[in-house]
Design an enzyme around this catalytic site. Structure first.
Site, short mmCIF file in Angstrom:
data_model
loop_
_atom_site.label_atom_id
_atom_site.label_comp_id
_atom_site.label_asym_id
_atom_site.label_seq_id
_atom_site.Cartn_x
_atom_site.Cartn_y
_atom_site.Cartn_z
N ARG A 145 41.94 32.45 47.37
CA ARG A 145 41.90 32.57 45.74
C ARG A 145 40.38 32.23 45.61
O ARG A 145 39.79 31.30 46.41
CB ARG A 145 42.62 31.63 45.17
CG ARG A 145 42.54 31.94 43.57
CD ARG A 145 42.76 33.01 42.89
NE ARG A 145 42.94 33.02 41.56
CZ ARG A 145 43.05 34.02 40.98
NH1 ARG A 145 43.39 35.34 41.40
NH2 ARG A 145 43.48 34.00 39.49
N THR A 158 43.47 45.17 40.39
CA THR A 158 44.25 44.61 41.50
C THR A 158 45.15 45.74 42.23
O THR A 158 45.26 46.45 41.89
CB THR A 158 45.23 43.35 41.09
OG1 THR A 158 44.49 42.38 40.15
CG2 THR A 158 45.99 42.65 42.28
N THR A 207 42.46 40.95 44.63
CA THR A 207 42.23 41.44 43.48
C THR A 207 40.40 41.05 43.31
O THR A 207 40.04 40.39 44.27
CB THR A 207 43.04 40.81 42.36
OG1 THR A 207 42.32 41.16 41.09
CG2 THR A 207 42.58 39.16 42.35
N GLU A 223 40.14 40.60 40.04
CA GLU A 223 40.49 40.53 38.61
C GLU A 223 40.43 41.64 37.68
O GLU A 223 41.26 42.70 37.97
CB GLU A 223 39.45 39.55 37.99
CG GLU A 223 40.27 38.54 36.81
CD GLU A 223 41.09 39.20 35.87
OE1 GLU A 223 42.36 39.32 36.06
OE2 GLU A 223 40.64 39.47 34.72
N GLU A 235 36.69 36.54 38.43
CA GLU A 235 37.89 35.71 38.83
C GLU A 235 37.97 34.69 37.66
O GLU A 235 38.86 33.95 37.36
CB GLU A 235 38.29 35.31 40.14
CG GLU A 235 39.84 35.47 40.44
CD GLU A 235 40.37 36.99 40.36
OE1 GLU A 235 41.06 37.04 39.85
OE2 GLU A 235 39.84 37.65 41.17
N SER A 293 46.43 32.24 39.06
CA SER A 293 46.73 33.53 39.07
C SER A 293 48.22 34.01 38.56
O SER A 293 49.13 32.96 38.44
CB SER A 293 46.68 34.05 40.56
OG SER A 293 46.98 35.20 40.91
N SER A 294 48.31 35.26 38.55
CA SER A 294 49.84 35.64 38.47
C SER A 294 50.59 36.36 39.66
O SER A 294 51.44 37.01 39.81
CB SER A 294 49.87 36.66 37.17
OG SER A 294 49.49 35.94 35.93
N GLY A 329 49.00 44.06 37.77
CA GLY A 329 49.09 44.13 36.56
C GLY A 329 48.90 42.86 35.47
O GLY A 329 49.50 42.92 34.55
N GLY A 330 47.69 42.16 35.87
CA GLY A 330 47.74 40.74 35.10
C GLY A 330 48.84 40.02 35.00
O GLY A 330 49.80 39.91 36.22
N1 GLU Z 1 43.47 38.42 38.32
C1 GLU Z 1 44.73 38.29 38.25
C2 GLU Z 1 45.55 37.42 38.72
O1 GLU Z 1 44.92 36.71 39.81
C3 GLU Z 1 45.09 39.79 38.51
C4 GLU Z 1 44.77 40.68 37.61
C5 GLU Z 1 45.48 42.18 37.82
O2 GLU Z 1 46.25 42.41 38.25
O3 GLU Z 1 45.26 42.76 37.09
O4 GLU Z 1 46.55 37.05 38.39
#
Ligand code: GLU
Length: 567
Positions: free
Chosen positions: A93, A385, A403, A405, A422, A449-450, A471-472
């Protein structure tokens, strides 16, 4: 006669086994882009490991899918090393530079900057990229081919050019701020004759001379070049001299960047061991909480798109995300109550809040053992991502999410690649109602992060499936449902990725627009859900065991490619 029967039996079982084994591939690649899948497959055919193939794929993705990922960003991976029968988790990360403070995204009046474009675009949002160290560390431990060999094809492709894809073109057409910033504007747009910039058409053969130079330096001097050589300086200069919101990042920040081998987090879901990434991503914990809360329900007898399942899945999501929003951040800065959140009694107490007949409106975070009082992290992210999954000939398996971001990251480019944004994965607001947000900006901290790279083992302890998605914050919902689809209903990877999406992360229950499930809106509203119908842009890439080999699936919402390799 008896011997004859035995011999016939042996011949038949040999043939049967042979057919079974040859029916499905022993090694397989699934990435979000055809160039990357083909390049990774070639590495496997040349004797490379899953890590080797993933490295080449990442260098290709940086070129061909620059809206989503690249060496200017970061990544997480789960890696199953067959020879030691051990699962590894690597954290690549990005980190905030030493100059960053909780005030990073606040205006002079103390109010947060507007998320897009103010916070996102420019140098302030750029974290020290983790990807190159990540690839280096993965290669040192699990690579089989020479580092420079892994760069040969990506260099050639950047020299000769690749065909600009419909998804890249589409993303370029809704990025008004990207065309205002050089060198991205000249790289991705051209004048249409009326003095306006329009995205390069689909099918344009796009070369990238700057990226060729970067890759050649990295091939010659190794990944360290990225952190102390010309590439580091190019990035620093782009960030600190950004025409909008310049940042403050130094060579020392680059020298201090390290990846971390972390302990994967695993739990049983119906006799299958589901493993994922621990913090700083919220992905693993939140997914496991959802699975464990749902385990007490008879999911198997529901249809994957049944309104009852949509209800249960959304309720579990809303509870798990409630905890996520308060307690998860970089574990090097915050005591994340991982054990408390995954504790059996705690989960069962939370699960009791799920009622079959009504939706929980006033849902609050729980009080897992070991938690600290924080205030809520409201996250805003713009999905981008990329995920890839690979099983090699030796039985090693990789599940890797990477990613920059949001789409095109910070919109800044250096050395031919996009720089991440990020740092806007941190809470823009450090404090609310007198309480700190766990995921506030701090110097040298990793943003929460997700991303949820996942590996599932069957009850025999063998690899059962690999999954993950972009997908955020919705990543967690996408991946959790894919795990359930493969365990509860034994769906194939392609059927799994093709399911319509639904989830509840906060107040709203989201149903994917353009799918059949939107007809359940009223049914759900009667239970008390606040339903919204919106696009849900996942990019699931999945591998699943089938007989003695593997099969793959790639999300129809994206441009991925499955390549089965050896029989
Ligand atoms: N930056 C996001 C994360 O690390 C991911 C963004 C995305 O998948 O669109 O969770």
């Amino acid at each position: 006669m008896k011997n004859f029967v035995i011999i016939i039996f042996l011949i038949l079982s040999f043939l049967f086994n042979f057919v079974e084994a040859s029916d499905h591939s022993k090694s397989i690649v699934v990435t979000s882009n055809p160039y990357a899948s083909k390049a990774a497959a070639k590495i496997l055919r040349n004797g490379g490991s899953a890590v080797d193939a993933a490295i080449t794929a990442q260098f290709v993705l940086t070129l061909t899918q620059p809206q989503s990922t690249g060496i200017g960003g970061g990544a997480f991976m789960l890696y199953w090393d067959k020879s030691s029968e051990k699962l590894y988790a690597l954290d690549g990360r990005e980190k905030a530079p030493a100059s960053a403070s909780p005030l990073l995204f606040l205006n002079k009046d103390g109010r947060p900057k507007k998320f897009y474009p103010d916070a996102v675009v420019g140098g302030l949002s750029v974290g020290v990229p983790g990807m190159m160290r990540f690839l280096e560390q993965a290669h040192k431990k699990f690579g089989k081919l020479e580092w420079s060999v892994l760069l040969e094809y990506p260099i050639r492709l950047a020299e000769e050019g690749f065909e600009l894809s419909p998804a890249l073109h589409r993303t370029l057409s809704f990025m008004p701020d990207l065309k205002k910033i050089e060198p991205a504007a000249s790289h991705f747009y051209r004048e249409n004759g009326n003095g306006e910039l329009t995205p390069l058409p689909i099918g344009t053969i796009l070369t990238n001379a700057e990226y060729v130079k970067t890759l050649k330096r990295i091939a010659e001097f190794g990944p360290e070049e990225f952190y102390s050589g010309k590439t580091a300086n190019l990035i620093i200069s782009a960030v600190n001299n950004s025409p909008v919101s310049p940042g403050l990042i130094t060579l020392e920040d680059f020298a201090n960047y390290t990846t971390v081998w972390r302990d994967p987090i695993c739990d049983l879901y119906r006799k299958y061991k589901v493993c994922s990434m621990p913090p700083p991503t919220s992905g693993g914990i939140t997914m496991l909480m959802m699975l464990k809360m749902l385990e007490r329900f008879d999911i198997e007898s529901e249809h994957p798109n049944s309104p009852n399942f949509i209800h249960l899945f959304s309720e579990a999501g809303s509870l798990a995300y409630a905890d996520r929003d308060y307690y998860i951040a970089d574990p090097d800065f915050v005591d994340v109550p991982v054990n408390g959140m995954l504790n059996e009694d705690y989960i069962s107490e939370r699960s009791k809040l799920i009622k079959k007949e009504t939706s929980l409106r006033d849902r609050k975070p729980g009080k897992p053992k070991g938690h600290t009082k924080f205030s809520k992290n409201v996250d805003i992210s713009r999905p981008s991502t990329s995920h890839l999954v690979i099983v090699d000939n030796f039985g090693n398996s990789i599940s890797l999410t990477s990613t920059i971001e949001g789409p095109f990251g910070s919109h800044l480019m250096a050395g031919g690649f996009m720089l991440n944004n990020e740092l806007t994965d941190f809470s823009l607001i450090p404090k609310r109602n007198g309480l700190f947000v766990a995921n506030r900006v701090e110097a040298n901290k990793r943003p929460r992060s997700s991303m949820t790279p996942t590996i599932i083992f069957n009850p025999e302890g063998e690899i059962y499936a690999l999954t993950g998605s972009p997908g955020g914050s919705s990543i967690i919902g996408y991946v959790t449902k894919s795990v359930m689809a493969m365990i509860d209903w034994d769906l194939s990877p392609q059927d799994t990725v093709s399911l319509p999406h639904f989830m509840r992360k906060d107040e709203n229950t989201e149903l994917e627009s353009g799918t059949d499930i939107v007809r359940y809106k009223q049914f759900l509203e009667k239970k008390g859900h606040k339903v919204v119908i919106i696009p849900k842009v996942s990019g699931l890439q999945i591998i699943k065991k089938k007989n003695k080999g593997f099969i793959g699936g790639t999300d129809p919402r994206g441009e991925g490619l499955v390549i089965p390799i050896s029989k």
